[in-house]
Design a protein around this motif. Structure first.
Motif, PDB file in Angstrom:
ATOM      1  N   ALA A   1       0.477  -1.151   0.179  1.00 55.44           N
ATOM      2  CA  ALA A   1       0.355   0.130  -0.143  1.00 55.44           C
ATOM      3  C   ALA A   1       0.672   0.710  -0.299  1.00 55.44           C
ATOM      4  O   ALA A   1       0.897   1.917  -0.800  1.00 55.44           O
ATOM      5  N   ALA A   2       1.949   1.135   0.300  1.00 57.75           N
ATOM      6  CA  ALA A   2       2.885   1.998   0.645  1.00 57.75           C
ATOM      7  C   ALA A   2       3.279   2.424  -1.084  1.00 57.75           C
ATOM      8  O   ALA A   2       3.309   3.658  -1.361  1.00 57.75           O
ATOM      9  N   LYS A   3       4.060   1.442  -1.003  1.00 52.75           N
ATOM     10  CA  LYS A   3       4.294   1.651  -2.784  1.00 52.75           C
ATOM     11  C   LYS A   3       3.906   2.497  -3.414  1.00 52.75           C
ATOM     12  O   LYS A   3       3.674   3.332  -4.264  1.00 52.75           O
ATOM     13  N   ASP A   4       2.147   2.229  -3.317  1.00 49.22           N
ATOM     14  CA  ASP A   4       1.311   2.358  -4.355  1.00 49.22           C
ATOM     15  C   ASP A   4       0.853   4.384  -4.267  1.00 49.22           C
ATOM     16  O   ASP A   4       0.902   4.515  -5.022  1.00 49.22           O
ATOM     17  N   LEU A   5       1.822   4.313  -2.957  1.00 50.87           N
ATOM     18  CA  LEU A   5       1.361   6.104  -2.405  1.00 50.87           C
ATOM     19  C   LEU A   5       2.530   6.405  -3.138  1.00 50.87           C
ATOM     20  O   LEU A   5       2.402   7.955  -2.531  1.00 50.87           O
ATOM     21  N   GLY A   6       3.733   6.302  -3.288  1.00 49.76           N
ATOM     22  CA  GLY A   6       4.434   6.493  -4.065  1.00 49.76           C
ATOM     23  C   GLY A   6       6.504   6.151  -3.074  1.00 49.76           C
ATOM     24  O   GLY A   6       7.095   7.015  -3.109  1.00 49.76           O
ATOM     25  N   VAL A   7       6.067   5.901  -1.821  1.00 47.59           N
ATOM     26  CA  VAL A   7       6.948   5.678  -0.801  1.00 47.59           C
ATOM     27  C   VAL A   7       7.908   4.794  -1.740  1.00 47.59           C
ATOM     28  O   VAL A   7       7.723   3.548  -2.946  1.00 47.59           O
ATOM     29  N   GLU A   8       9.537   5.110  -1.373  1.00 46.65           N
ATOM     30  CA  GLU A   8      10.924   4.208  -2.274  1.00 46.65           C
ATOM     31  C   GLU A   8      11.402   3.564  -0.786  1.00 46.65           C
ATOM     32  O   GLU A   8      11.273   3.715   0.043  1.00 46.65           O
TER      33      GLU A   8
END
Length: 896
Positions: free
Chosen positions: A653-660
């Motif tokens: 879910a974090a990656k989907d929001l742009g977290v690397e």
């Protein structure tokens, strides 16, 4: 769809109109009457299909606790009658024991263990024990640590007592400071407010707006007009001591037959009156239908409290000095005041009486809407809310009912604003002098303080009928990630980093770090957020994989830490990405000594249990007990989760929001600007799988660093927190192939088993994994109750630091032999878990630009602490809920 069932499983009545609760209520009442009119005699339960809101409304209108249902994506799907028949045999009287159970949203979990203990049939073989809904509290208490609050925490009941042997108690939730009341119970559940009246206004403002009509204010104060939709209780009884749920035969409430009745106004008045009567039949209650009348009666109680302490502790003609070293005046009892100084008391009442009438007059004006926010104190139209004879009669009658009482001077001074200060402010505004009152007060309070009281009323244009002084405005933040509202104040700017944060680096990718990455990205999608973790991606953090992942607040001390863990458990029920992962099984826990915390109230517990009752709860348990070897309890509001599954979902879910997310990065330093001291980059060593060298040094841009590195947070560049290493180890087993065919339910562990006496704990996750822990050290609790069991205490244990590969499962076999015998060891995980020096979490800025989140209970508290931390970082707020857990507490210890 509503289906009412009898004890024999037959259908009594069915309805397809969910909104027609009155029709259902009539049939429910008829069903009860079939077997003698007992509340649950005729009706054993209801199969219900509808929304959560409809469920709670149906329970409220029809007074039904037992609802059999499944929950799926927020909806209830009805079960067939056949699947319920196994639970519907006639009940028998339970054995004598302390019952501290409660209700559940669906009834499956709570009523399952209650029906088993009451002698009902075993769980249906086809029922999935991992699908039971979570426990639901039925009331909230604000101010639960005091005597009055502890009474409501322990003695609240959502239904009348049927017999003197009726021990069934609902469980109330102790709502901590800094969280909005109303977040933890369904609509129409009472929210008791047992705080000083000075805090009533703040509690009201911070309660969820939709739940303010459920507030029940209990105490001595004049309620403001905003409370007219709430419930107000003006008590004429005393709570003698902090209440505990120990089935004491004596009532915790003290009153006298001559005492005035306890006045109750509002929505929950009848329920409150019933609870008081159940606990002391001598308590007289009177339900007041008019808010204006209630306000006038409340002012009588405040008048008594304002006058009597002054006369009991002031220098008056004919008073004798006490025979003590201070040569102070001997305090009088309230009875002696009326006998010796009735004339002087009347003089004081004459001075205050106009102010008492003004309060009632201003309230009437506000209720009818005939005035504006500033009442005209010069009005020539007085309203006689109370006459003078009523006042004299009340003062004497109440004093004579407690004639030997001596009001506390210290308490009166601490509540000065809500007692004598009321009359001074009203008198100053109306220019009614109170010379005698003023002279008596000067014996105890400086003239400067008294001047402030009168000057405020003279010079201010703020309405003085709002007796409760408005608190400094606080900031409330919706934590949508976990379904709570938290309150705090603006953060100290010294703790902030650069003027504008654009990039954040999170160090540590376990449960804490992964939660923070998601929650920060949800709040600030415009920020660049990078997560650095030293472990390979498949390892999902260093410590989390070795976590037993028991969601609980069991025996965690001090009390504020238990409360924090209860909030942590609630967060798991509300987090939309993760709540489906939890198995709310409840825990069977054995204690060497009687666990006193279960008598404190506010935490659902059942016990002490007999061997037969344990077998009912968990057929696979091998839990031989007697009076000489411990006490066993069942805790229904506890569960377990696979932390690896949780981290995978959080990271995705974090990656989907742009977290690397960068795995295999070991942070080596935090680089700051030499002039400003602001953080510029985070230096890390990247593991290079294709190179024979030590790795590649990389720098990641950062304005703020969040240290979620567990034991790595000891590093000076990450805040240098004082942490103690705690080795942890768990072992996994899977059912063998020949047992998988017959394992569907017969070899499924339905409860979490915890036995410190054997230094073992075991649970079974949704995927079938049997997970065993214990062996070396079994720890749960906070700074004052950490329970450590040495290896020598456990049977079949070894003395080395880490026991052999199968020893934890060997210990688990003593708890659930048939389960472990049908499983084979697959793997073990071990890690060094972080433990702050005092055992409590660390949350907050540990250095300029370094925000730290470290806790031993990372799974239970992970969602709660990271949701609070993300809001603090993004909104520049300091939450009151975290005040006890700031890193600065260690600096204070070092200075001493």
């Amino acid at each position: 769809f509503i289906l009412c069932l009898r004890h024999d499983g037959s259908v009594f009545q069915s309805h397809e109109a969910l909104q027609d609760y009155k029709m259902v209520e009539g049939n429910v009442a008829a069903c009860r009457n079939e077997r003698g009119g007992g509340r649950y005699d005729g009706l054993i339960g209801v199969v219900f299909s509808g929304s959560f809101r409809q469920v709670h409304e149906f329970q409220r209108c029809c007074h039904v606790r037992r609802l059999f249902m499944f929950f799926l994506y927020g909806q209830c799907l009805f079960q067939t009658v056949a699947s319920v028949k196994g639970w519907t045999t006639s009940p028998v009287n339970p054995k004598s024991r302390t019952l501290r159970g409660g209700t559940t949203t669906g009834g499956d979990e709570s009523n399952l263990y209650q029906s088993k203990l009451f002698g009902d049939d075993a769980m249906d073989e086809n029922e999935d024990c991992h699908s039971v809904p979570a426990f639901q509290y039925v009331a909230e208490v604000v101010g639960a640590t005091g005597r009055m609050g502890s009474f409501w925490l322990v003695h609240h009941r959502s239904r009348p007592r049927q017999t003197t042997n009726d021990k069934d108690k609902d469980v109330a939730f102790a709502c901590p400071r800094g969280v909005s009341p109303g977040c933890f119970t369904a609509e129409n559940s009472p929210i008791y407010v047992a705080t000083p009246s000075a805090a009533w206004d703040q509690v009201y403002n911070e309660t969820l707006p939709s739940r303010r009509q459920d507030l029940v204010f209990v105490g001595n104060g004049i309620p403001s007009a905003a409370f007219r939709d709430s419930t107000v209780v003006i008590p004429h009884f005393a709570v003698l001591q902090i209440c505990r749920d120990n089935e004491s035969t004596s009532s915790p409430l003290q009153t006298d037959s001559k005492s005035p009745p306890t006045w109750i106004y509002g929505k929950h008045a009848e329920m409150v009156a019933q609870i008081l009567s159940d606990n002391n039949p001598q308590i007289q209650t009177r339900i007041v239908n008019s808010f204006q009348e209630l306000r006038g009666l409340a002012s009588l109680k405040v008048l008594w409290a304002s006058c009597m302490w002054l006369f009991c502790h002031s220098q008056l003609p004919g008073r004798d000095k006490a025979n003590n070293s201070n040569n102070s005046w001997a305090p009088l009892t309230v009875g002696q005041v009326h006998e010796q100084y009735q004339e002087e008391l009347g003089r004081l009442v004459d001075e205050i009486f106009p102010a008492l009438q003004e309060i009632g007059m201003a309230e009437c004006d506000k209720m009818t809407g005939s005035g504006d926010n500033n009442y005209d104190w010069d009005s020539d139209e007085p309203l006689a809310v109370l006459n003078r004879q009523q006042v004299d009669d009340y003062l004497r009658n109440y004093s004579m009912s407690i004639s030997n009482a001596i009001p506390s001077k210290d308490l009166a001074l601490s509540e000065f604003q809500e007692r004598n200060g009321i009359w001074l402010r009203c008198a100053a505004a109306k220019q009614h002098p109170q010379k005698f009152h003023y002279e008596l007060l000067k014996q105890h309070i400086s003239e400067e303080e008294l001047f402030k009281q009168t000057a405020t009323a003279k010079d201010s244009t703020v309405e003085t009928t709002d007796i409760i002084t408005a608190a400094k405005p606080r900031i409330g933040v919706e934590l949508n990630e976990i379904g709570l509202v938290a309150w705090g104040n603006s953060m100290d700017p010294i703790r902030c980093t650069s003027e504008k944060i654009q990039s954040v680096v999170i160090v540590g990718g376990g449960m804490i770090g992964s939660c923070l990455a998601l929650f920060l990205a949800q709040r600030r999608p415009d920020w660049t957020i990078t997560l650095l973790d030293e472990m390979p991606e498949e390892d999902l953090g260093r410590t989390t994989k070795a976590s037993w992942a028991w969601l609980n607040a069991n025996n965690k001390q001090p009390k504020f830490y238990q409360s924090l863990n209860q909030l942590g458990v609630q967060a798991w029920k509300r987090q939309p990405h993760l709540r489906h992962l939890v198995s709310w099984l409840g825990s069977l826990v054995r204690f060497e000594k009687f666990p006193e915390f279960v008598n404190d109230g506010g935490y659902p517990a059942e016990g002490p249990l007999t061997s037969n009752e344990i077998k009912y709860l968990e057929p696979l348990a091998q839990w031989n007990i007697n009076e000489k070897n411990g006490y066993s309890f069942f805790f229904p509001d506890e569960g377990c989760v696979d932390p690896s599954d949780a981290i995978k979902i959080l990271r995705r879910a974090a990656k989907d929001l742009g977290v690397e997310i960068k795995c295999g990065h070991t942070v080596t330093n935090v680089i700051r600007d030499e002039q400003s001291g602001y953080i510029r980059t985070v230096e890390s060593l990247e593991r290079d799988e294709t190179s024979t060298g030590a790795g590649l040094i990389t720098n990641t841009r950062a304005d703020l660093v969040v240290a979620a590195a567990g034991c790595g947070s000891k590093a000076s560049f990450l805040g240098g927190l004082p942490l103690v290493d705690r080795p942890g180890r768990i072992e996994y087993a899977q059912l063998t192939s020949k047992n998988k065919i017959q394992s569907s339910n017969k070899l499924k562990l339905r409860r979490i088993l915890v036995d410190p006496e054997r230094s073992s704990h075991v649970l079974q996750r949704k995927n079938g994994d049997v997970v065993a822990g214990g062996g070396g050290n079994l720890e749960f609790g906070g700074s004052e109750s950490t329970l450590t069991v040495p290896l020598g205490r456990a049977k079949n244990s070894h003395k080395q630091k880490y026991v052999s590969a199968t020893s934890l499962l060997g210990l688990a076999r003593e708890l659930a032999p048939s389960l472990v015998d049908g499983a084979a060891f697959t793997r073990s995980c071990q890690a060094v878990r972080p433990m702050p020096q005092d055992g409590l979490p660390v949350v907050g800025y540990s250095a300029p630009g370094i925000y730290s989140v470290v806790t031993h209970s990372g799974i239970t508290l992970g969602l709660l602490l990271t949701a609070l931390a993300a809001a603090e970082i993004t909104e520049s707020i300091s939450f009151e809920l975290l005040d006890c857990y700031r890193p600065t507490r260690f600096a204070a210890v070092d200075e001493r």
